[in-house]
Design a protein around this motif. Structure first.
Motif, short mmCIF file in Angstrom:
data_model
loop_
_atom_site.label_atom_id
_atom_site.label_comp_id
_atom_site.label_asym_id
_atom_site.label_seq_id
_atom_site.Cartn_x
_atom_site.Cartn_y
_atom_site.Cartn_z
N LEU A 161 0.39 49.01 4.94
CA LEU A 161 -0.05 50.14 4.14
C LEU A 161 1.10 50.63 3.27
CD1 LEU A 161 -2.16 52.33 3.42
CD2 LEU A 161 -1.24 53.68 5.34
N TYR A 162 0.88 50.64 1.96
CA TYR A 162 1.85 51.18 1.00
C TYR A 162 1.50 52.65 0.76
CZ TYR A 162 3.65 46.51 0.24
OH TYR A 162 4.25 45.28 0.43
N HIS A 163 2.52 53.50 0.89
CA HIS A 163 2.26 54.93 1.04
C HIS A 163 3.35 55.75 0.36
CE1 HIS A 163 1.35 58.74 2.98
NE2 HIS A 163 2.37 58.70 3.80
N CYS A 164 2.96 56.86 -0.25
CA CYS A 164 3.88 57.90 -0.70
C CYS A 164 3.64 59.12 0.19
CB CYS A 164 3.63 58.29 -2.15
SG CYS A 164 3.99 56.99 -3.36
N VAL A 165 4.68 59.89 0.41
CA VAL A 165 4.59 61.02 1.33
C VAL A 165 3.45 61.97 0.92
CG1 VAL A 165 5.78 63.09 2.17
CG2 VAL A 165 7.01 60.93 2.00
N SER A 166 2.52 62.15 1.86
CA SER A 166 1.40 63.10 1.74
C SER A 166 0.50 62.84 0.54
CB SER A 166 1.93 64.54 1.72
OG SER A 166 2.56 64.84 2.95
N ALA A 167 0.52 61.60 0.02
CA ALA A 167 -0.42 61.22 -1.04
C ALA A 167 -1.75 60.81 -0.41
CB ALA A 167 0.17 60.07 -1.87
N ARG A 168 -2.71 60.37 -1.24
CA ARG A 168 -4.02 59.96 -0.72
C ARG A 168 -3.90 58.92 0.40
NH1 ARG A 168 -5.38 60.54 -6.39
NH2 ARG A 168 -7.43 61.50 -6.72
N ASP A 217 -14.04 63.43 8.66
CA ASP A 217 -13.15 64.58 8.79
C ASP A 217 -11.76 64.27 8.28
OD1 ASP A 217 -14.97 66.48 10.31
OD2 ASP A 217 -15.03 64.73 11.61
N ILE A 218 -11.33 63.02 8.43
CA ILE A 218 -10.03 62.62 7.86
C ILE A 218 -10.09 62.68 6.33
CG2 ILE A 218 -8.50 60.64 7.51
CD1 ILE A 218 -8.91 59.92 10.44
N SER A 219 -11.17 62.19 5.76
CA SER A 219 -11.29 62.18 4.30
C SER A 219 -11.27 63.60 3.74
CB SER A 219 -12.57 61.47 3.88
OG SER A 219 -12.72 61.47 2.48
N LEU A 263 -8.02 69.08 2.24
CA LEU A 263 -7.54 70.39 2.67
C LEU A 263 -6.02 70.39 2.81
CD1 LEU A 263 -10.25 71.29 5.35
CD2 LEU A 263 -10.25 71.75 2.88
N MET A 264 -5.47 69.26 3.23
CA MET A 264 -4.01 69.12 3.31
C MET A 264 -3.39 69.25 1.92
SD MET A 264 -2.00 65.77 4.73
CE MET A 264 -0.21 65.63 4.73
N LEU A 265 -4.01 68.62 0.94
CA LEU A 265 -3.51 68.73 -0.43
C LEU A 265 -3.66 70.16 -0.94
CD1 LEU A 265 -2.34 67.38 -2.94
CD2 LEU A 265 -4.66 66.64 -3.54
N ALA A 266 -4.75 70.81 -0.58
CA ALA A 266 -4.93 72.21 -0.96
C ALA A 266 -3.85 73.09 -0.37
CB ALA A 266 -6.31 72.70 -0.51
N ASN A 267 -3.40 72.75 0.83
CA ASN A 267 -2.30 73.48 1.43
C ASN A 267 -1.04 73.37 0.58
OD1 ASN A 267 -1.08 74.88 3.86
ND2 ASN A 267 0.16 73.02 3.84
N TYR A 303 -11.42 75.24 10.63
CA TYR A 303 -11.52 73.77 10.72
C TYR A 303 -10.18 73.11 10.37
CZ TYR A 303 -13.26 69.17 8.92
OH TYR A 303 -13.48 67.85 8.64
N TRP A 304 -9.55 73.56 9.30
CA TRP A 304 -8.25 73.02 8.90
C TRP A 304 -7.22 73.24 10.01
CZ3 TRP A 304 -5.21 69.77 7.12
CH2 TRP A 304 -3.93 70.03 6.66
N GLU A 305 -7.25 74.38 10.64
CA GLU A 305 -6.34 74.63 11.77
C GLU A 305 -6.61 73.66 12.91
OE1 GLU A 305 -3.72 76.59 12.10
OE2 GLU A 305 -3.92 77.15 10.00
N ARG A 306 -7.86 73.39 13.21
CA ARG A 306 -8.20 72.45 14.28
C ARG A 306 -7.70 71.05 13.95
NH1 ARG A 306 -13.12 75.07 13.98
NH2 ARG A 306 -14.24 73.28 13.07
N LEU A 307 -7.90 70.62 12.72
CA LEU A 307 -7.48 69.28 12.34
C LEU A 307 -5.98 69.10 12.50
CD1 LEU A 307 -9.62 68.59 9.13
CD2 LEU A 307 -10.08 67.85 11.47
#
Length: 229
Positions: free
Chosen positions: A4-11, A163-165, A170-174, A189-193
């Motif tokens: 998996l090719y990844h950037c920090v906290s990207a999609r 819920d991950i999707s 919501l993570m990006l909104a944060n 819900y965001w707190e639970r996740l």
């Protein structure tokens, strides 16, 4: 071995979180953001220059929500972890709908907020557009809010990759400081996740891999914290 090719906290956090929930082996390749500008060699692997990129033998994927669906079916075909909803289950349609809603409906307006509120140079920023699309995103939360007022999760009354999707949006909104505008059920819900072990492992995995591979472990949407003397 999955790569998996990844950037920090990207999609690409969506498939990373999925892999951690599955407990599947994988190799995490960290890239600076945006890789198409800061690591041009990546274009040989993915001509789009975007993340994520998932490699599994001859399989190559670039869509984060599709990767979540692929990974649960590829790595857990008997669905023992319950992250998928089968076609014969009540909630199958809702599962597919929310799985794709997270990207197509929720993440899209946030990309406008990011670009014209933070990424563009000052002379090209469009504060009105950024604000309008932030409001659009908040309005689009009404759909999941209606479900979450009655259920803990979005489909089949259990945690799934839907819920991950949505959780990534919501993570990006944060990162965009939009959480104070969440409806109450969405905020809970965001707190639970965030309390899930899989979510926390994914955060730790991207941080540790970034440090080990010489990539900044801080999200590109915020400056790194100032260290005290």
């Amino acid at each position: 071995m999955l790569e998996l090719y990844h950037c920090v906290s990207a999609r690409s956090f969506r498939p990373l979180w999925t892999l951690e929930e599955l407990g599947a082996p994988y190799q995490l390749r960290m890239l600076p953001f945006p890789p198409r500008a800061l690591q041009r060699s990546y274009l040989a692997l993915n001509p789009l220059g975007t993340v994520p990129l998932l490699l599994d033998g001859d399989t190559r994927m670039t869509e984060s929500s599709a990767m979540c669906q692929y990974l649960v079916q590829r790595c857990d075909p008997d669905n023992r972890r319950g992250l998928a909803v089968r076609p014969d289950e009540t909630g199958f349609g809702a599962w597919l709908n929310w799985l794709h809603h997270g990207e197509a409906t929720l993440t899209f307006p946030q990309t406008i907020v990011l670009r014209y509120g933070r990424f563009e140079p000052e002379e090209r920023k469009l504060p009105q557009a950024a604000d309008d699309y932030a409001k659009w995103f908040i309005a689009r939360l009404r759909g999941i809010d209606a479900v979450l007022q009655q259920h803990a999760f979005l489909a089949a009354d259990r945690f799934t990759v839907a819920d991950i999707s949505v959780g990534y949006a919501l993570m990006l909104a944060n990162e965009l400081d939009l959480v104070p505008r969440f409806p109450a059920a969405v905020a809970a819900y965001w707190e639970r996740l965030q309390q899930r072990d899989g979510f926390r492992r994914a955060l730790a995995a991207q941080h540790d891999a970034a440090v080990a591979q010489g990539v900044s472990p801080w999200t590109s949407t915020r400056p790194p914290p100032v260290e005290s003397a």
